[in-house]
Design a protein around this motif. Structure first.
Motif, PDB file in Angstrom:
ATOM      1  N   TYR A  80     -49.140  -2.812 -38.351  1.00  0.00           N
ATOM      2  CA  TYR A  80     -50.230  -3.365 -37.201  1.00  0.00           C
ATOM      3  C   TYR A  80     -48.885  -4.324 -36.515  1.00  0.00           C
ATOM      4  CZ  TYR A  80     -53.682  -3.583 -33.776  1.00  0.00           C
ATOM      5  OH  TYR A  80     -54.418  -3.500 -32.479  1.00  0.00           O
ATOM      6  N   TYR A  95     -49.879  -2.551 -32.919  1.00  0.00           N
ATOM      7  CA  TYR A  95     -50.424  -3.754 -31.663  1.00  0.00           C
ATOM      8  C   TYR A  95     -49.833  -3.075 -30.478  1.00  0.00           C
ATOM      9  CZ  TYR A  95     -51.965  -7.925 -29.492  1.00  0.00           C
ATOM     10  OH  TYR A  95     -52.705  -8.719 -28.611  1.00  0.00           O
ATOM     11  N   TYR A 146     -51.839  -1.800 -27.268  1.00  0.00           N
ATOM     12  CA  TYR A 146     -52.178  -2.809 -26.037  1.00  0.00           C
ATOM     13  C   TYR A 146     -50.911  -2.938 -25.108  1.00  0.00           C
ATOM     14  CZ  TYR A 146     -56.464  -4.554 -28.269  1.00  0.00           C
ATOM     15  OH  TYR A 146     -57.558  -4.291 -28.963  1.00  0.00           O
ATOM     16  N   ASP A 183     -55.954 -12.743 -30.915  1.00  0.00           N
ATOM     17  CA  ASP A 183     -56.348 -11.473 -30.658  1.00  0.00           C
ATOM     18  C   ASP A 183     -55.647 -10.766 -31.460  1.00  0.00           C
ATOM     19  OD1 ASP A 183     -57.519  -9.388 -29.029  1.00  0.00           O
ATOM     20  OD2 ASP A 183     -55.450  -8.702 -28.725  1.00  0.00           O
ATOM     21  N   GLN A 220     -57.347  -8.013 -34.042  1.00  0.00           N
ATOM     22  CA  GLN A 220     -57.126  -6.609 -34.635  1.00  0.00           C
ATOM     23  C   GLN A 220     -56.598  -5.848 -35.851  1.00  0.00           C
ATOM     24  OE1 GLN A 220     -58.429  -4.984 -32.139  1.00  0.00           O
ATOM     25  NE2 GLN A 220     -59.039  -6.631 -30.653  1.00  0.00           N
ATOM     26  N   THR A 279     -58.217  -3.070 -38.143  1.00  0.00           N
ATOM     27  CA  THR A 279     -57.327  -1.980 -38.606  1.00  0.00           C
ATOM     28  C   THR A 279     -57.577  -1.635 -40.006  1.00  0.00           C
ATOM     29  OG1 THR A 279     -55.627  -2.514 -36.732  1.00  0.00           O
ATOM     30  CG2 THR A 279     -54.746  -0.910 -38.500  1.00  0.00           C
ATOM     31  N   TRP A 323     -59.944   0.654 -26.224  1.00  0.00           N
ATOM     32  CA  TRP A 323     -60.029  -0.987 -26.278  1.00  0.00           C
ATOM     33  C   TRP A 323     -58.531  -1.162 -25.497  1.00  0.00           C
ATOM     34  CZ3 TRP A 323     -61.764  -1.866 -31.879  1.00  0.00           C
ATOM     35  CH2 TRP A 323     -63.023  -1.705 -31.897  1.00  0.00           C
ATOM     36  N   SER A 338     -66.351  -9.742 -31.383  1.00  0.00           N
ATOM     37  CA  SER A 338     -66.090  -8.711 -30.218  1.00  0.00           C
ATOM     38  C   SER A 338     -66.485  -9.221 -28.948  1.00  0.00           C
ATOM     39  CB  SER A 338     -66.592  -7.231 -30.619  1.00  0.00           C
ATOM     40  OG  SER A 338     -66.058  -6.972 -31.796  1.00  0.00           O
TER      41      SER A 338
END
Length: 417
Positions: free
Chosen positions: A63, A68, A72, A111, A115, A119, A159, A235
């Protein structure tokens, strides 16, 4: 206190809350490890513990490297993600110092950590479903692709501001994005892997393979129940305002009551069907209630949350029995808990959230499941062709602890005179 100082206090509080919730979700990795090791046979315990702790490390690294960025840093409203590496520089403090409505209210690194643990949770679902007959290195090879690419792509769709988010698909904490995703990947692997030897007889009989340690399985469920407060509560993303603090409190209450409702419903159904209070069904009922409420733990009343969880508890019992009839061998019930009930959780949003659209929810279910299942099936098939998925019959009979890890979880100690 001036405005800049107030923003700094809120920033620190929300960042701290986010990190603590992430730590709770990370602790769910221990819950999965205990649950799964309790529900498999003793001869396969070391290997499943190894899978659970290694997959967390793999998820963290993958990630960081690509996941990531995919999730994002891809174009808003898009389908195809951008490919990039690492997570960029942390510059939120400078923006916060300037104040203003656009200032971030938590550290970007918090964040990222939050995340990561989501995962790893999706990958943990896969672990239990393929237990007792899959090669360790085949599983870890899949974990690399799952956590680095398959999970982040569909995560971006919702997301990360992708097309599902634009379409109005709602999934507060991941009944679909996390749990159904893990179940879809698990189902693809189980179909290619096949059932454990002796699980299904030639005349349609289903042979029970009791777990080795139900106290551990129960402990694992309690740990997951606790961790879920971080999963759903985190969340909300912040709690430094009165509105957000009230929302977090409602989420905690609903999460707890959904688990309770799922547990009680599963226990009653098991008693009616089997004449006994089946502990494994009770444990899965609690988890089903948690999965069911995850897509929308804020808008239901406490009673509605218990009912949503209760439906999940009923569904999971029938789903486990149905999968066995189709000879889909899932040692811990992960596909039923996270997949079937994950779908229910996504649909249940429509009953309590006035902003939900049945069409958008169905679109999210179909797109996420189709992508994850097909992509996973391809990856599993490649791994099968290259190194094989399954241990030999002799290794399976002896237990994968020795063949894959070279040690037993419960060695027999003898005292020499």
């Amino acid at each position: 206190m001036d405005n800049t100082a107030m923003i700094g206090v809120q920033y620190g509080l929300d960042t701290f809350y986010f990190l603590i919730c992430g730590a709770l979700v990370m602790w769910m990795a221990a819950g999965f490890a205990m649950l799964e090791s309790g529900l498999v046979r003793a001869k396969n315990t070391t290997e499943i513990l190894t899978k659970n702790i290694v997959l967390y490390a793999v998820a963290s690294v993958m990630y960081l490297l690509v996941g990531y960025y995919i999730m994002y840093s891809s174009p808003e409203g898009g389908i195809l993600p951008s490919l990039g590496f690492l997570i960029g520089d942390e510059n939120a403090v400078d923006v916060v110092a300037a104040g203003g409505e656009d200032a971030p209210y938590y550290a970007a690194r918090s964040d990222f950590f939050f995340q990561i643990v989501f995962t790893a949770t999706a990958m943990s679902v896969v672990s239990g479903a393929v237990a007792e007959r899959m090669k360790l290195w085949a599983f870890l090879a899949f974990a690399v692709v799952m956590t680095g690419f398959i999970y982040p792509i569909q995560g971006f769709w919702k997301w990360g501001g992708g097309f599902l988010d634009e379409a109005g698909f709602l999934d507060y904490a991941g009944s679909g994005v996390v749990h159904m995703t893990g179940a879809a990947a698990a189902l693809a692997g189980v179909l290619l892997l096949g059932a454990r030897k002796g699980k299904y007889g030639p005349n349609g009989q289903i042979n029970a393979f009791p777990g080795a340690n139900l106290p551990l399985a129960t402990l694992g469920t309690f740990i997951l129940w606790l961790g879920w407060f971080g999963f759903n509560g985190g969340s909300q993303l912040r709690m430094s305002t009165i509105e957000d603090a009230n929302a977090v409190a409602q989420v905690f209450v609903n999460t707890n009551l959904a688990a309770a409702g799922g547990l009680i419903a599963a226990m009653i159904v098991a008693r009616l069907m089997f004449g006994k209070a089946d502990l494994t069904m009770i444990l899965n009922g609690a988890l089903a209630g948690l999965v069911a409420i995850t897509a929308e733990p804020l808008t239901p009343s406490a009673l509605q949350a218990a009912l949503i969880g209760g439906v999940g508890g009923v569904l999971v019992v029938f789903s486990i029995l149905t999968l066995d009839k189709f000879k889909i061998d899932d040692p811990v019930g992960a596909i039923s808990v996270h997949g079937v009930v994950g779908i229910w959780g996504v649909l249940a949003v429509c009953f309590t959230n006035p902003d939900a659209s049945l069409g958008a929810q169905l679109l999210g279910i179909v797109c996420i499941f189709a992508w994850v299942f097909i992509a996973s099936l391809i990856v599993w098939a490649i791994i099968k062709a290259v190194i094989g998925l399954r241990v030999s019959e002799e290794e399976e009979y002896a237990g994968v602890d020795i063949s894959e890890c070279g040690m037993e979880a419960y060695p027999e100690f003898t005292r020499k005179a």
